[in-house]
Design a protein around this motif. Structure first.
Motif, mmCIF file in Angstrom:
data_model
loop_
_atom_site.group_PDB
_atom_site.id
_atom_site.type_symbol
_atom_site.label_atom_id
_atom_site.label_comp_id
_atom_site.label_asym_id
_atom_site.label_seq_id
_atom_site.Cartn_x
_atom_site.Cartn_y
_atom_site.Cartn_z
ATOM 1 N N ALA A 151 -11.360 6.663 48.745
ATOM 2 C CA ALA A 151 -11.244 5.263 48.329
ATOM 3 C C ALA A 151 -12.426 4.413 48.788
ATOM 4 O O ALA A 151 -12.769 3.428 48.119
ATOM 5 C CB ALA A 151 -9.944 4.667 48.858
ATOM 6 N N ASP A 152 -13.050 4.793 49.904
ATOM 7 C CA ASP A 152 -14.140 3.990 50.477
ATOM 8 C C ASP A 152 -15.421 4.241 49.689
ATOM 9 O O ASP A 152 -16.325 4.936 50.137
ATOM 10 C CB ASP A 152 -14.320 4.342 51.953
ATOM 11 N N ARG A 153 -15.508 3.643 48.521
ATOM 12 C CA ARG A 153 -16.572 3.964 47.567
ATOM 13 C C ARG A 153 -17.953 3.529 48.020
ATOM 14 O O ARG A 153 -18.956 4.124 47.632
ATOM 15 C CB ARG A 153 -16.250 3.340 46.205
ATOM 16 N N ASP A 154 -18.054 2.483 48.858
ATOM 17 C CA ASP A 154 -19.363 2.049 49.323
ATOM 18 C C ASP A 154 -19.699 2.617 50.700
ATOM 19 O O ASP A 154 -20.764 2.337 51.251
ATOM 20 C CB ASP A 154 -19.479 0.522 49.346
ATOM 21 N N GLY A 155 -18.793 3.412 51.271
ATOM 22 C CA GLY A 155 -19.072 4.094 52.528
ATOM 23 C C GLY A 155 -19.285 3.170 53.704
ATOM 24 O O GLY A 155 -20.073 3.478 54.612
ATOM 25 N N ASN A 156 -18.558 2.052 53.764
ATOM 26 C CA ASN A 156 -18.749 1.121 54.874
ATOM 27 C C ASN A 156 -17.599 1.148 55.880
ATOM 28 O O ASN A 156 -17.538 0.304 56.774
ATOM 29 C CB ASN A 156 -18.968 -0.306 54.365
ATOM 30 N N GLY A 157 -16.691 2.091 55.738
ATOM 31 C CA GLY A 157 -15.625 2.243 56.715
ATOM 32 C C GLY A 157 -14.520 1.215 56.632
ATOM 33 O O GLY A 157 -13.701 1.101 57.548
ATOM 34 N N LYS A 158 -14.472 0.467 55.527
ATOM 35 C CA LYS A 158 -13.456 -0.565 55.359
ATOM 36 C C LYS A 158 -12.930 -0.502 53.935
ATOM 37 O O LYS A 158 -13.704 -0.612 52.981
ATOM 38 C CB LYS A 158 -14.040 -1.956 55.627
ATOM 39 N N LEU A 159 -11.626 -0.357 53.788
ATOM 40 C CA LEU A 159 -11.025 -0.321 52.457
ATOM 41 C C LEU A 159 -10.571 -1.713 52.055
ATOM 42 O O LEU A 159 -9.843 -2.375 52.792
ATOM 43 C CB LEU A 159 -9.834 0.629 52.426
ATOM 44 N N CYS A 328 -27.910 -1.981 58.261
ATOM 45 C CA CYS A 328 -26.634 -1.384 58.671
ATOM 46 C C CYS A 328 -25.602 -2.473 58.959
ATOM 47 O O CYS A 328 -24.466 -2.390 58.491
ATOM 48 C CB CYS A 328 -26.859 -0.517 59.913
ATOM 49 N N GLN A 329 -25.998 -3.475 59.714
ATOM 50 C CA GLN A 329 -25.067 -4.553 60.046
ATOM 51 C C GLN A 329 -24.549 -5.246 58.791
ATOM 52 O O GLN A 329 -23.359 -5.545 58.675
ATOM 53 C CB GLN A 329 -25.747 -5.573 60.956
ATOM 54 N N GLU A 330 -25.456 -5.481 57.833
ATOM 55 C CA GLU A 330 -25.057 -6.158 56.601
ATOM 56 C C GLU A 330 -24.146 -5.276 55.754
ATOM 57 O O GLU A 330 -23.117 -5.731 55.250
ATOM 58 C CB GLU A 330 -26.295 -6.546 55.799
ATOM 59 N N HIS A 331 -24.514 -3.988 55.599
ATOM 60 C CA HIS A 331 -23.724 -3.090 54.747
ATOM 61 C C HIS A 331 -22.325 -2.872 55.315
ATOM 62 O O HIS A 331 -21.347 -2.843 54.568
ATOM 63 C CB HIS A 331 -24.444 -1.755 54.605
ATOM 64 N N LEU A 332 -22.242 -2.724 56.634
ATOM 65 C CA LEU A 332 -20.950 -2.475 57.263
ATOM 66 C C LEU A 332 -20.205 -3.773 57.568
ATOM 67 O O LEU A 332 -19.037 -3.724 57.968
ATOM 68 C CB LEU A 332 -21.131 -1.670 58.553
ATOM 69 N N ASP A 333 -20.875 -4.902 57.399
ATOM 70 C CA ASP A 333 -20.280 -6.225 57.637
ATOM 71 C C ASP A 333 -19.661 -6.275 59.033
ATOM 72 O O ASP A 333 -18.481 -6.588 59.200
ATOM 73 C CB ASP A 333 -19.230 -6.535 56.570
ATOM 74 N N LEU A 334 -20.498 -5.988 60.037
ATOM 75 C CA LEU A 334 -20.040 -5.955 61.421
ATOM 76 C C LEU A 334 -20.425 -7.242 62.142
ATOM 77 O O LEU A 334 -21.556 -7.708 62.032
ATOM 78 C CB LEU A 334 -20.641 -4.753 62.155
ATOM 79 N N LYS A 335 -19.478 -7.793 62.899
ATOM 80 C CA LYS A 335 -19.726 -8.995 63.689
ATOM 81 C C LYS A 335 -20.078 -8.657 65.137
ATOM 82 O O LYS A 335 -20.588 -9.504 65.857
ATOM 83 C CB LYS A 335 -18.494 -9.900 63.672
ATOM 84 N N ILE A 336 -19.798 -7.457 65.578
ATOM 85 C CA ILE A 336 -20.116 -7.041 66.932
ATOM 86 C C ILE A 336 -21.618 -7.196 67.168
ATOM 87 O O ILE A 336 -22.426 -6.866 66.299
ATOM 88 C CB ILE A 336 -19.663 -5.578 67.167
ATOM 89 N N PRO A 337 -22.040 -7.726 68.316
ATOM 90 C CA PRO A 337 -23.477 -7.928 68.576
ATOM 91 C C PRO A 337 -24.251 -6.600 68.554
ATOM 92 O O PRO A 337 -23.823 -5.611 69.153
ATOM 93 C CB PRO A 337 -23.505 -8.546 69.972
#
Length: 397
Positions: A151-159, A328-337
């Protein structure tokens, strides 16, 4: 948009038949025996054998590569570099099981209901040895894992809801408006035996040997051990701030997450990492240390990366690595510093942070938890258990 279930299933099979997704170590094949080493690889073997002692993690991995291993769980350094924690079941039983019945009830636990729920992995209302059993590696195939990967079609670890809808469309290929049990079972079948042999991205022994030397497969150092002082470092964040670890030690525990963009197993855990950060950012300090690429296009490249549009060479300088870290930060949409390791891999090597790893550092600056070698030992939920119990142990003093 039309979704084709055959394409989805084929892509999933490619991903889950990766050497790093194997349930069992791959045996040496006839092809591996005829896989002649390049001259550069031969020289690298001699260099590694001269640099590291028998029984060390690098030599253990080198031996398995030379035998034709595809780096399955338990092989090479994966069998040596297991998780280390102060907060396993023995600690929990000793600290909380006041009636000695072999389990810890919610009333025996001195922390909050929310913390108890996060420790209770099987949701049976009590803590027991099973909740703290992490012997199954993090890439073990399960229906949930396979459904997520498909299901994770963009491979960002978030459905997202859109991705779930896309999965439904791919399964309902005849547009009946529903998916039957058999259709779902067929779609989530594991790859057939021998699937690896048909792939075009399986690395040669020479590729793996050079990846070992360059620390793309993993750090050549074992990293600090449990209760060691956490090695100090100063790195720059993506927003330009210099962060020195020793300056951060003291008022809260510190969580270090090591990872990189081209490591598929790391990306698949990004949602778990982000939820950890959201859940505990007020009680602990979090830093994601961006390290050397595991699967660059000029090294051990992966079809599963190409499928989601992630295809890039190993950064050659600090600016290039910083640019990839921002991607990577943008693709995975991560807020962690994010802190970006320098291109000489000093911090990643010191902490054995490649391709991914997790640490908890206590308020005295000592290692309280260290997971096993990634990707197989990369369990964010295991880190969460250690963090919760460290926070509760500190509060009880």
């Amino acid at each position: 948009m039309k979704y084709n279930t055959a394409i989805f299933s084929a892509a999933l099979a490619v991903l889950l038949s990766s050497p790093m997704f194997a349930d069992e170590p791959a045996k040496t094949s006839a092809a591996a025996k005829t896989d002649e080493l390049t001259k550069e690889a031969q020289e690298t073997v001699k260099e590694l054998e001269a640099s590291y002692s028998e029984g060390s993690e690098p030599i253990a991995m080198l031996k398995h590569i030379l035998k034709g291993s595809r780096l399955g769980p338990g092989e090479g350094w994966f069998g040596l570099a297991v998780s280390q924690t102060r907060f396993g079941w023995e600690h929990v039983a000793k600290s909380y099981d006041t009636d000695g019945d072999g389990k810890v009830s919610a009333s025996e636990f001195t922390g909050s209901k929310g913390d108890f729920a996060r420790l209770d992995r099987d949701g049976d209302g009590s803590l027991n040895e099973t909740d703290f059993d992490w012997s199954e590696h993090s890439l073990s195939r399960s229906p949930g894992q396979m459904l997520f990967m498909q299901a994770d079609r963009d491979g960002n670890g978030k459905l997202t809801s859109e991705e779930f809808a896309g999965l439904f469309k791919s399964l309902d290929r005849d547009e009946h408006g529903f998916v039957s049990l058999d259709e779902l079972k067929d779609a989530l079948q594991p790859p057939p035996a021998g699937a690896q042999a048909k792939r075009n991205d399986l690395p040669s022994r020479s590729t793996l040997i050079m990846g070992l030397k360059r620390q793309e497969i993993g750090s050549l150092q074992p990293g600090p051990s449990l209760d060691d002082d956490a090695p100090d470092f100063t790195l720059t964040s993506l927003d330009g701030k210099e962060v020195t670890l020793s300056d951060e030690v003291g008022d809260k525990p510190i969580v270090l997450v090591f990872g990189n963009f081209t490591c598929g197993p790391f990306r698949s855990q990004s949602g778990n990492i982000e939820k950890l950060y959201e859940r505990y950012q007020d009680r602990a300090k979090f830093f994601l240390v961006y390290v050397r690429e595991a699967h660059p296009s000029d090294g051990w490249w992966m079809t599963s990366n190409q499928r989601v549009g992630i295809e890039l060479p190993q950064p050659r300088n600090n600016n290039e690595r910083r640019d990839v870290a921002a991607m990577c930060q943008e693709h995975l949409d991560l807020k962690i510093p994010f802190l970006v390791d320098t291109v000489d891999d000093k911090v990643g090597a010191t902490y054995s942070g490649m391709p991914n790893r997790l640490y908890v550092i206590d308020r005295d600056g000592k290692i309280a938890f260290k997971n096993g070698r990634g990707p197989f030992g990369f369990h964010p939920r295991q880190l969460e258990q250690a963090l919760v119990l460290l926070l509760n142990a500190t509060a009880a003093k």
